[in-house]
Write an enzyme that holds these catalytic residues in place. Structure first.
Site, PDB file in Angstrom:
ATOM      1  N   LEU A  49       0.912  -1.247  -0.018  1.00 26.54           N
ATOM      2  CA  LEU A  49      -0.048  -0.093  -0.098  1.00 26.54           C
ATOM      3  C   LEU A  49       0.790   1.293  -0.036  1.00 26.54           C
ATOM      4  O   LEU A  49       0.416   2.342  -0.429  1.00 26.54           O
ATOM      5  CB  LEU A  49      -0.941   0.023   1.169  1.00 26.54           C
ATOM      6  N   GLY A  50       2.030   1.084   0.604  1.00 22.29           N
ATOM      7  CA  GLY A  50       2.809   2.477   0.822  1.00 22.29           C
ATOM      8  C   GLY A  50       4.259   2.201   1.246  1.00 22.29           C
ATOM      9  O   GLY A  50       4.522   1.057   1.656  1.00 22.29           O
ATOM     10  N   GLY A  74       7.133   3.819   3.928  1.00 17.44           N
ATOM     11  CA  GLY A  74       7.468   4.935   4.993  1.00 17.44           C
ATOM     12  C   GLY A  74       8.840   4.776   5.514  1.00 17.44           C
ATOM     13  O   GLY A  74       9.487   3.546   5.420  1.00 17.44           O
ATOM     14  N   GLY A  75       9.051   5.637   6.532  1.00 22.07           N
ATOM     15  CA  GLY A  75      10.536   5.562   7.102  1.00 22.07           C
ATOM     16  C   GLY A  75      10.691   4.344   7.871  1.00 22.07           C
ATOM     17  O   GLY A  75      11.699   3.652   8.232  1.00 22.07           O
ATOM     18  N   PHE A  76       9.619   3.887   8.676  1.00 21.55           N
ATOM     19  CA  PHE A  76       9.581   2.557   9.227  1.00 21.55           C
ATOM     20  C   PHE A  76       9.583   1.295   8.557  1.00 21.55           C
ATOM     21  O   PHE A  76       9.630   0.215   8.955  1.00 21.55           O
ATOM     22  CB  PHE A  76       8.319   2.561  10.310  1.00 21.55           C
ATOM     23  N   GLY A  77       9.189   1.577   7.128  1.00 26.00           N
ATOM     24  CA  GLY A  77       9.029   0.323   6.258  1.00 26.00           C
ATOM     25  C   GLY A  77       7.838   0.200   5.676  1.00 26.00           C
ATOM     26  O   GLY A  77       6.829   1.422   5.726  1.00 26.00           O
ATOM     27  N   ASP A  83       1.890  14.862  14.384  1.00 29.41           N
ATOM     28  CA  ASP A  83       2.276  14.607  12.605  1.00 29.41           C
ATOM     29  C   ASP A  83       0.866  14.500  12.302  1.00 29.41           C
ATOM     30  O   ASP A  83       0.507  13.765  11.342  1.00 29.41           O
ATOM     31  CB  ASP A  83       3.028  13.359  12.902  1.00 29.41           C
TER      32      ASP A  83
END
Length: 830
Positions: free
Chosen positions: A517-518, A520-523, A636
Site C-alpha cells: 500500500l505504501g 514509509g520511514g519505518f518500512g 504529526d
C-alpha cells in the site's frame, strides 16, 4: 362631522385590532396571560418539529395535555402534564393562572395540573422551544421559572439534561400515560455513576459504570461528543447525562417502555419510527438473572454458568433453568481458613474472566492496576477486582458478586475473581490434560496419515520444501521466539492480540509487492486478508530503520489504549526474531491526501463530505486532548495521516510520534523535532516546544487544505512571489477576498457562509503565538456556529518565502522526511 370622527375612531380601532391579531399569529409557540388554548387548539415550536396540545392515547377517550412530534400522530406523547389526572371531556384549557403558574383547567375551571412554581408573580409566559422543552419564563428578564425537561415523562430527548435528582417513568400501559412501575435514573454508588432501571424498588437493568467515554456494560454504545452520551460531573456526588445527535434531518429520542425496556427510536423519513438499540436485548440483561456468583452469556445454552472457582448452590434448580439460587465457592479461601482455624497454606490468587459487565456495587479507588491487585489480595473480604483506564480500580467486598454478564469486545472489562490456590492448580491441570490429549490425537492422526499415504506424503514434502525456499527469497525465516525481543517491553503487549509471522505472511501473500500500500520511514505497509476474511493493513518495521523500535513501541503503547470511531484501530502485533509488525484495520479509501490532492478523486469530496471529515478529525482530536484518560499530543497531524473508511469517514492514524502527557502537564520540550514541514507550529519547529496548541496549528493547516484543495507546502501563486498556502490565505484575509481560496469544486451559494467560517477558524488555528490559538473544543464550537462572533486572526507564522518540499526540511540540525501514502511517516534525527 360627528359621523366622520366616529368613522376615524372605528378605523383606528380596527387597525389596532388587526395589529394585535397579527402579533398573536406570529406567537404560535407561546401562551401568555390572559390568552389560553382550549382542546383542539395547539401551539407549535418555531422550527415546526414539536406540538403542545390535547390528545387521547390509543384505545382511550380520556384527554391529556402533552407534547409530541409534529410529523407523527398523538397516540404517544414525549411529555404529558396531567399524567395521573386525565380530563374526562374536551372542555379543558391551558393557560397562565393568576399566581403565574402554567395550569390545566377542566370545564369548571378546576386546576387539573399546575407547574407549582412559588415565589413572586410577574408577567410570565410559556413557550415551546425547538428542542421540545416547554418553559415557563419571566417576560421582563426571560429567566426560566420552570421547564418540562426537568420534569420528564418517559422520554429522553437530545439536549435534555437528565440529572441525578431526576428520573424517567414509564407509562402504565400504551393507553394510559399514568406513572408506571418502571423508572430510570442515574444512581451513584461509591462514586461510580451508572444508569439503573428500577421495577418499583428493585433493580431491573443497569448499564455498568461510566468510564469517561461510555458505560462499560453496554456493547456498541455510541461514542461521545456529536453522536453519543456525555456524563457531566456536577460535583458533590451529582451527575448529569446528556446526548447529542448530529444529523438534524433525523428525529431521535429514547423511551422507557411500559415493560421496562429503554429503547432508542429514530425516524429518517418523518413517517415511521425504527428501533436502533434497546437495553433488553436478551434475558441476560435482566438484573441478577444468574444469581450470586453467576455469569450470564446469551450466546450459550444454558445462558447461566458459575464464575470460575464456583459451582451451583442448588443443582436441581439449575437443571430446571432456575438460576436464582446462584453459586457457591468450591474451595474456601486460604485467608478465611486462616482467620477461623489458623490454618496456613498457599495464598489465594485470581482467575481472569475476560470481557464482562462488572458486578454491581463496586468500591472505587484511584489505585493503579498492580496496586489494585495487591490491595484486593491483602484484604480478605475482597472477592474480586477489575481495572479500567477511564475509571481506575474497582473492587468488591460484599457477601457476593451479582449481575455479571459476558459482553462483546467493544464493551466490558476483565474481571479478576479471588479463588483458593487449589483452583489455580486445577486450572493448570486442566490445561495439561488438554495439551496432552491434543498432542496424542495429533500424533495418532499423523501416524495414520503417513501410513496410508506414504508416497503422496513424500511428494508433498518435496513440494513444501520448494515453496519454503521460494518464500525465503521474499523475507528471512526466523526461529519462533516465546520471548519478545530484548528491548521490547512484554508488559506493554500483554493486552495486544499477537499474530504469528506465518499468519501475516499468508495474509499478505508473503508480503507480495502487489499488496504493498505504501512505503514509509519505518518500512512498507501491506494489504492482507486473514483466514476469516477480515481485511487488514500490516505495517512491517524495516530492520534497517535505526529509529524504528522507539516509534514501534510508542504506537503499541498509545494506540492499544485508545478507542474512538475517529482513530484508526490497532488489531494486534507480531514480534518474532528481527521482525516487528503492527496490524491495523484496513481502510479501503486509503488516506485523505489521495482524494484531496488528486484532480479526479477530489470531485468525490463535495462540501458535505469535506465538512464531515473536518468534524471527524475534530472529534478524534478532542478525544486525544481531553476525553481519553491519556492526554495525547499527536505531533504529526496531516492529510496523509487521515485515513478514510468505505463511507469516507476520517480516522486519525500514525501515532509513532505521539507523546503522552501527565495530568498536570500542558506542554513539553524536546531536542528531537519530528514531524512534517508545513504542518509544524513555529514554537515546535524553532524551539522544540509542543503542546495541544501544536496539534491545533497542524489542524489549522489541514483545515485550510481541505477547504482549498491545495497542499500548503507546494502552493504557488502566479501573481505573487512564491509562498505557502498560509501566506496566501493571510493575504486574502487582509484584502477581504477569502472566496478566492475556496476549491471551485465545492463553492456553492448554499455553503459559502459555512466555508468562509471554516477558513476563518483555520486562520485562528495557525496564528503565530500558541496562546492565541483556540483549543479543539472551542474550534468545534466555532465551526458549528455555537460561537457567533469570531475574533480576527493575528499575523501568521511561516507565511511567505518559507516553503520547501514536503519530503525534506531541516531545522536546528534536524533532518525531517515524510514519504507517506497511507499510514507511515519517515523521521531521521541527527
Amino acid at each position: 362631522m360627528g359621523l366622520d370622527r366616529t368613522i376615524n375612531y372605528l378605523s383606528y380601532f380596527l387597525v389596532l385590532l388587526s395589529s394585535f391579531c397579527l402579533e398573536l399569529g406570529h406567537a404560535t409557540d407561546t401562551i401568555a396571560a390572559p390568552n389560553f388554548i382550549k382542546d383542539s387548539e395547539t401551539i407549535i415550536s418555531n422550527d415546526g418539529d414539536f406540538i403542545l396540545g390535547f390528545f387521547s392515547p390509543a384505545n382511550s377517550t380520556y384527554r391529556y395535555v402533552g407534547i409530541w412530534y409534529a410529523k407523527f400522530s398523538t397516540t404517544h406523547a414525549i411529555w404529558v402534564a396531567n399524567r395521573n389526572n386525565p380530563l374526562k371531556s374536551t372542555s379543558g384549557v391551558v393557560t397562565i393562572s393568576e399566581d403565574g403558574n402554567l395550569v390545566v383547567l377542566d370545564g369548571e375551571k378546576n386546576i387539573i395540573w399546575s407547574s407549582n412554581v412559588t415565589g413572586s408573580v410577574s408577567n410570565r409566559s410559556a413557550q415551546l422551544l425547538d428542542s421540545g422543552n416547554l418553559v415557563l419564563q419571566e417576560n421582563t428578564n426571560t429567566s426560566i421559572m420552570w421547564e418540562s425537561f426537568q420534569h420528564p415523562s418517559d422520554s429522553f430527548l437530545p439536549k435534555m439534561k437528565l440529572s441525578t435528582n431526576m428520573q424517567l417513568t414509564s407509562w402504565k400501559s400504551y393507553s394510559d400515560p399514568g406513572v408506571g412501575t418502571f423508572s430510570l435514573r442515574i444512581s451513584v454508588f461509591y462514586n461510580l455513576p451508572e444508569i439503573y432501571i428500577w421495577n418499583g424498588s428493585s433493580p431491573y437493568w443497569r448499564s455498568g459504570p461510566w468510564n469517561g467515554q461510555l458505560f462499560i456494560g453496554i456493547p456498541k454504545m455510541p461514542s461521545r461528543y456529536l453522536d453519543g452520551f456525555n456524563l457531566i460531573d456536577e460535583k458533590q456526588g451529582l451527575f448529569s447525562l446528556i446526548f447529542e445527535f448530529s444529523n438534524k434531518s433525523w428525529l431521535l429520542h429514547y423511551v422507557l417502555t411500559t415493560e421496562g425496556n429503554l429503547v432508542e427510536t429514530y425516524s429518517s423519513n418523518g413517517k415511521d419510527w425504527s428501533i436502533e438499540w434497546s437495553s433488553l436485548t436478551s434475558e441476560c440483561e435482566v438484573y441478577g438473572k444468574c444469581g450470586a456468583f453467576g455469569s450470564c452469556n446469551s450466546k450459550n445454552s444454558p445462558i447461566c454458568s458459575c464464575l470460575k472457582g464456583f459451582e451451583p448452590k442448588n443443582i436441581e434448580e439449575w437443571t430446571r433453568e432456575n438460576w436464582t439460587s446462584g453459586c457457591v465457592r468450591r474451595t474456601p479461601l486460604q485467608c478465611m481458613r486462616a482467620n477461623t482455624t489458623g490454618e496456613d497454606g498457599k495464598k489465594d490468587g485470581f482467575l481472569k474472566v475476560r470481557m464482562v459487565k462488572t458486578p454491581s456495587l463496586a468500591n472505587w479507588s484511584a489505585a493503579f492496576e498492580d496496586e489494585c491487585k495487591y490491595r484486593c489480595l491483602e484484604n480478605c473480604s475482597c472477592l474480586a477486582y477489575a481495572y479500567d483506564s477511564g475509571i481506575g480500580c474497582m473492587s468488591w467486598t460484599r457477601e457476593y458478586l451479582i449481575d455479571s454478564q459476558q459482553v462483546s469486545s467493544t464493551g466490558g472489562v476483565d474481571l479478576y475473581v479471588r479463588v483458593a490456590s487449589s483452583e489455580l492448580d486445577r486450572k493448570k491441570e486442566v490445561k495439561v490434560i488438554v495439551i496432552v490429549t491434543v498432542v496424542i490425537g495429533i500424533v495418532f492422526v499423523a501416524v495414520c496419515t503417513l501410513f496410508l499415504c506414504r508416497r503422496r506424503a513424500k511428494h508433498k514434502a518435496r513440494k513444501t520444501r520448494s515453496e519454503e525456499n521460494n518464500m525465503r527469497g521474499t523475507y528471512p525465516t526466523f526461529q519462533r521466539q516465546e520471548n519478545l525481543a530484548g528491548n521490547i517491553n512484554q508488559d506493554k503487549l500483554q493486552e495486544l492480540p499477537i499474530f504469528s509471522l506465518e499468519e501475516l505472511a499468508s495474509a499478505t501473500n508473503s508480503f507480495d509487492l502487489s499488496n504493498k500500500l505504501g512505503q514509509g520511514g519505518f518500512g512498507p505497509v501491506y494489504r492482507g486478508k486473514l483466514l476469516d476474511g477480515q481485511e487488514i493493513a500490516v505495517k512491517r518495521l524495516a530492520r534497517t530503520s535505526g529509529q524504528g523500535m522507539q516509534e514501534f513501541m510508542n504506537e503499541v503503547t498509545v494506540i492499544s489504549k485508545l478507542q474512538h470511531r475517529n482513530l484508526v484501530r490497532l488489531l494486534g502485533g507480531c514480534v518474532e526474531g528481527e521482525e516487528k509488525l503492527l496490524v491495523y484495520e484496513y481502510m479501503p479509501n486509503k488516506s485523505l491526501d489521495a482524494f484531496l490532492f488528486d484532480p479526479i478523486k477530489r470531485e468525490l469530496l463535495d462540501w458535505k463530505k469535506r465538512f464531515n471529515i473536518i468534524e471527524g478529525i475534530c472529534r478524534g482530536l478532542l478525544y486525544l486532548h481531553r476525553d481519553s484518560r491519556l492526554r495525547i499530543i499527536h505531533r504529526d497531524l496531516k492529510a496523509s495521516n487521515i485515513l478514510l473508511d468505505e463511507e469516507l469517514n476520517p480516522k486519525i492514524s500514525d501515532f509513532g510520534m505521539a507523546r503522552i502527557f501527565g495530568g498536570n502537564e500542558d506542554q513539553a520540550d524536546t531536542k528531537r523535532v519530528v514531524g512534517t514541514y508545513g504542518y509544524m507550529s513555529p514554537e515546535y519547529a524553532m524551539e522544540g516546544r509542543f503542546s495541544e496548541k501544536s496539534d491545533i496549528f497542524s489542524f489549522g493547516v489541514l483545515l485550510l487544505e481541505i477547504v482549498c484543495g491545495r497542499k500548503n507546502a507546494s502552493f504557488y501563486d502566479h501573481d505573487e512571489e512564491t509562498m505557502n498556502l498560509l501566506g496566501f490565505a493571510w493575504n486574502m484575509w487582509k484584502t477581504d477576498n477569502m472566496a478566492v481560496l475556496i476549491d471551485p469544486k465545492v463553492l456553492k451559494p448554499d455553503f459559502e457562509k459555512e466555508i468562509l467560517r471554516c477558513i476563518h477558524v483555520g486562520l485562528l488555528c495557525v496564528q503565530d503565538l500558541a496562546k492565541d490559538r483556540p483549543t479543539v473544543s472551542i474550534a468545534i464550537s466555532m465551526l458549528r456556529s455555537e460561537i457567533d462572533d469570531l475574533p480576527s486572526p493575528r499575523q501568521l507564522g511561516f507565511t511567505a518565502n518559507q516553503t520547501a518540499p514536503e519530503t525534506q526540511a531541516s531545522y536546528h540540525n534536524q533532518s525531517i522526511r515524510s514519504i507517506n501514502n497511507v499510514t507511515v511517516t519517515m523521521v531521521h534525527g541527527r
